[in-house]
Design a protein around this motif. Sequence first.
Motif, PDB file in Angstrom:
ATOM      1  N   GLU A   6      86.285  37.946  16.171  1.00  0.00           N
ATOM      2  CA  GLU A   6      86.036  38.300  14.772  1.00  0.00           C
ATOM      3  C   GLU A   6      87.241  37.988  13.900  1.00  0.00           C
ATOM      4  O   GLU A   6      87.098  37.575  12.746  1.00  0.00           O
ATOM      5  N   LYS A  24      85.721  36.035  10.893  1.00  0.00           N
ATOM      6  CA  LYS A  24      85.450  36.937   9.776  1.00  0.00           C
ATOM      7  C   LYS A  24      86.679  37.150   8.897  1.00  0.00           C
ATOM      8  O   LYS A  24      86.567  37.300   7.669  1.00  0.00           O
ATOM      9  N   ALA A  36      80.429  40.414  19.733  1.00  0.00           N
ATOM     10  CA  ALA A  36      81.152  40.274  18.464  1.00  0.00           C
ATOM     11  C   ALA A  36      80.176  39.942  17.339  1.00  0.00           C
ATOM     12  O   ALA A  36      79.182  39.246  17.537  1.00  0.00           O
ATOM     13  N   VAL A  60      79.679  37.786  15.149  1.00  0.00           N
ATOM     14  CA  VAL A  60      80.004  36.414  14.763  1.00  0.00           C
ATOM     15  C   VAL A  60      78.803  35.525  15.058  1.00  0.00           C
ATOM     16  O   VAL A  60      78.227  35.603  16.148  1.00  0.00           O
TER      17      VAL A  60
END
Length: 289
Positions: free
Chosen positions: A145, A149, A223, A225
Motif C-alpha cells: 500500500e 496508495k 492489501a 491495492v
Amino acid sequence: MDYVKPGEVLGSMIEAGKTKAELGIMQLIVRGSLGGAILACATTLAFTAAAQTKIPMAGAILFPVGFVMIILLGLELVTGSFALIPLAVLEKKTTVRRMLGNYFWVILGHLIGCAVYAALYGLTITKMGTDLSNPMVQTLITASEGKTKAYQSLGAEGLGLAFIKAMLCNWMVTLGAVMAMTSKSTSGKILAMWLPILTFFGQGFEHTVVNFFVIPAGMMLGANVTMADWWIWNGIPVLLGNFAGGLLFTGLLFYLSQKSSRPGASAAAELPGRGEAGLPGTPALEKSL
C-alpha cells in the motif's frame, strides 16, 4: 592484480550489452524468472532481518545477497541492462529492436518468477492460508500500500516522486552491475557490487523488480491495492525512472567520461585474443545483469 581499470570496464559493458541483446527468447524468460525470484527472496530476507532486529538498515546490509547471486550465476536483471544494452546500441553492436525485445522478455520473466515466489512465500507465512498472525503478512501489506496508495494520495506529484526515487535507485543498481566488472576475482566482485546495492535499498528507493514481488505479494495477502493502482502509481513510473536513471547516470555519463579520455577504448575491445569481452582476463560472468 584484480583491479580492472575504468577504460577496460567500458569495453566490458559494451560487449555485455551486445551479448545480452543476442540471447534467445527462452533464455531471457528463464534467466529473468530466476533473477526475479532470487531478488524477491532477498527482499523477504531483508524484511525479516529488519523485523527481527528492529533496525531497517540490517535488512539493507543483507539485501545485496540476491544481487550477488544473480551476477555470479549470469542471470538477467532488466534494471542492470538499462545501462548496458543502450551502449551496445550506441556503438552499433546491436539494434534498438533487439534491446526492446530483451527488455520485454526479461520483464515477463521477472513477473513470472516474482509471482511464483510471492505465492509460495505467502503460503509459507500464512501456514497454507490458515494463519495471518505472522508479522511478515502485515509488513508486505503495508509495503504494498505504501508503494501505491501513498503516491496516489499525492496525485501528479506522487508520480513525479516515484519516478525520481526510481532514477536514484537504478543509478546505484547499475553501478553495482558495472562495479562487478572492476575486479577479476569473485571476492572482489562481491565486495564491489555490494556497496551500491546496500546504498539504494537502505534509502528506500524504488526498484521495479523488487516491486514486482512486494506489491503483488501484498495484494495476495489482502492489501487494498488494485492492478490499476499497481501499474499507474508504481509500475509504469518506476519502470521509466529505472530506465532513465540507469541510462543517464551510469550508462551515458560513464561512457562519456571514458570515451573522452580514451578515444580508442571501443576499438581495443574488438581486438582478437583479448578474452570474451575483448579485454585481458575478462570473465564470462560480466555478461550477467
